[in-house]
Motif scaffolding. Structure first.
Motif, PDB file in Angstrom:
ATOM      1  N   ALA A  33       0.833  -1.205   0.000  1.00 34.79           N
ATOM      2  CA  ALA A  33       0.000   0.000   0.000  1.00 34.79           C
ATOM      3  C   ALA A  33       0.863   1.248   0.000  1.00 34.79           C
ATOM      4  O   ALA A  33       0.564   2.228  -0.695  1.00 34.79           O
ATOM      5  CB  ALA A  33      -0.925  -0.003   1.204  1.00 34.79           C
ATOM      6  N   HIS A  34       1.943   1.237   0.754  1.00 36.78           N
ATOM      7  CA  HIS A  34       2.840   2.385   0.775  1.00 36.78           C
ATOM      8  C   HIS A  34       3.583   2.523  -0.554  1.00 36.78           C
ATOM      9  O   HIS A  34       3.762   3.631  -1.063  1.00 36.78           O
ATOM     10  CB  HIS A  34       3.844   2.250   1.920  1.00 36.78           C
ATOM     11  CG  HIS A  34       4.823   3.372   1.993  1.00 36.78           C
ATOM     12  ND1 HIS A  34       4.471   4.640   2.395  1.00 36.78           N
ATOM     13  CD2 HIS A  34       6.141   3.417   1.702  1.00 36.78           C
ATOM     14  CE1 HIS A  34       5.531   5.414   2.357  1.00 36.78           C
ATOM     15  NE2 HIS A  34       6.565   4.694   1.924  1.00 36.78           N
ATOM     16  N   TYR A  35       3.995   1.395  -1.109  1.00 36.92           N
ATOM     17  CA  TYR A  35       4.748   1.417  -2.359  1.00 36.92           C
ATOM     18  C   TYR A  35       3.894   1.909  -3.520  1.00 36.92           C
ATOM     19  O   TYR A  35       4.348   2.674  -4.359  1.00 36.92           O
ATOM     20  CB  TYR A  35       5.293   0.015  -2.653  1.00 36.92           C
ATOM     21  CG  TYR A  35       6.044  -0.099  -3.949  1.00 36.92           C
ATOM     22  CD1 TYR A  35       7.321   0.445  -4.081  1.00 36.92           C
ATOM     23  CD2 TYR A  35       5.496  -0.758  -5.041  1.00 36.92           C
ATOM     24  CE1 TYR A  35       8.022   0.338  -5.272  1.00 36.92           C
ATOM     25  CE2 TYR A  35       6.186  -0.873  -6.229  1.00 36.92           C
ATOM     26  CZ  TYR A  35       7.446  -0.323  -6.339  1.00 36.92           C
ATOM     27  OH  TYR A  35       8.128  -0.423  -7.515  1.00 36.92           O
ATOM     28  N   MET A  36       2.621   1.503  -3.561  1.00 40.52           N
ATOM     29  CA  MET A  36       1.742   1.870  -4.669  1.00 40.52           C
ATOM     30  C   MET A  36       0.945   3.145  -4.399  1.00 40.52           C
ATOM     31  O   MET A  36       0.130   3.539  -5.221  1.00 40.52           O
ATOM     32  CB  MET A  36       0.803   0.705  -4.976  1.00 40.52           C
ATOM     33  CG  MET A  36       1.540  -0.553  -5.390  1.00 40.52           C
ATOM     34  SD  MET A  36       0.450  -1.885  -5.788  1.00 40.52           S
ATOM     35  CE  MET A  36      -0.079  -1.346  -7.405  1.00 40.52           C
ATOM     36  N   GLN A  37       1.157   3.745  -3.221  1.00 37.66           N
ATOM     37  CA  GLN A  37       0.440   4.961  -2.828  1.00 37.66           C
ATOM     38  C   GLN A  37      -1.075   4.765  -2.918  1.00 37.66           C
ATOM     39  O   GLN A  37      -1.803   5.573  -3.488  1.00 37.66           O
ATOM     40  CB  GLN A  37       0.876   6.144  -3.704  1.00 37.66           C
ATOM     41  CG  GLN A  37       2.334   6.504  -3.587  1.00 37.66           C
ATOM     42  CD  GLN A  37       2.707   6.970  -2.195  1.00 37.66           C
ATOM     43  OE1 GLN A  37       1.966   7.701  -1.563  1.00 37.66           O
ATOM     44  NE2 GLN A  37       3.846   6.521  -1.715  1.00 37.66           N
ATOM     45  N   ASP A  38      -1.550   3.668  -2.330  1.00 37.84           N
ATOM     46  CA  ASP A  38      -2.972   3.322  -2.383  1.00 37.84           C
ATOM     47  C   ASP A  38      -3.430   2.977  -0.970  1.00 37.84           C
ATOM     48  O   ASP A  38      -2.711   2.327  -0.209  1.00 37.84           O
ATOM     49  CB  ASP A  38      -3.176   2.126  -3.307  1.00 37.84           C
ATOM     50  CG  ASP A  38      -4.622   1.890  -3.650  1.00 37.84           C
ATOM     51  OD1 ASP A  38      -5.455   2.766  -3.335  1.00 37.84           O
ATOM     52  OD2 ASP A  38      -4.923   0.830  -4.229  1.00 37.84           O
ATOM     53  N   MET A  39      -4.620   3.392  -0.619  1.00 32.69           N
ATOM     54  CA  MET A  39      -5.143   3.171   0.728  1.00 32.69           C
ATOM     55  C   MET A  39      -5.810   1.801   0.890  1.00 32.69           C
ATOM     56  O   MET A  39      -6.106   1.398   2.001  1.00 32.69           O
ATOM     57  CB  MET A  39      -6.148   4.264   1.080  1.00 32.69           C
ATOM     58  CG  MET A  39      -5.529   5.629   1.282  1.00 32.69           C
ATOM     59  SD  MET A  39      -4.407   5.665   2.678  1.00 32.69           S
ATOM     60  CE  MET A  39      -5.551   5.473   4.008  1.00 32.69           C
ATOM     61  N   GLN A  45      -4.000  -0.600   3.240  1.00 37.76           N
ATOM     62  CA  GLN A  45      -4.103  -0.232   4.646  1.00 37.76           C
ATOM     63  C   GLN A  45      -5.488  -0.516   5.198  1.00 37.76           C
ATOM     64  O   GLN A  45      -5.631  -0.900   6.363  1.00 37.76           O
ATOM     65  CB  GLN A  45      -3.744   1.237   4.817  1.00 37.76           C
ATOM     66  CG  GLN A  45      -2.292   1.516   4.501  1.00 37.76           C
ATOM     67  CD  GLN A  45      -1.952   2.981   4.596  1.00 37.76           C
ATOM     68  OE1 GLN A  45      -2.773   3.802   4.974  1.00 37.76           O
ATOM     69  NE2 GLN A  45      -0.715   3.320   4.252  1.00 37.76           N
TER      70      GLN A  45
END
Length: 100
Positions: A50-56, A59
């Motif tokens: 989620a952090h790598y793809m900038q997607d919530m 999370q």
């Protein structure tokens, strides 16, 4: 910044420890703890991706997995307490209540 591969290696290591502990140990409480380790390894992967793809969405999935892990722990501990009242052992090999 820590690369994604380090998080995946950490997740794989924690998941492997959980599987090995689940397969080797015969104590019900230790087995439940190993299941929790495996679920937490999946949480590490979800959060890292989620952090790598900038997607919530990853999370959000972590929160659902945490809720499932909490309910699994509650139900598992209730079953262990119920079994312990009938047979004073938490060793899987000595519990044969289900045999007819």
């Amino acid at each position: 910044m820590v690369p994604l591969s380090w998080y995946i290696v950490l997740s794989a290591l924690v998941f492997s420890i959980g599987i090995i502990g689940f397969l080797i140990r015969r104590n019900i409480i230790i087995m439940l703890m190993c299941i929790e380790l495996m679920l937490n390894a999946v949480n590490i992967s979800f959060a890292a991706f989620a952090h790598y793809m900038q997607d919530m969405r990853g999370q959000i999935m972590v929160f659902f997995v945490i809720a499932v892990a909490a309910s699994e722990a509650v139900i598992g501990l209730a079953l262990v307490i119920a079994l312990f009242r009938n047979k004073p052992t938490v060793n899987i090999d000595e519990i044969n209540i289900m045999k007819g």
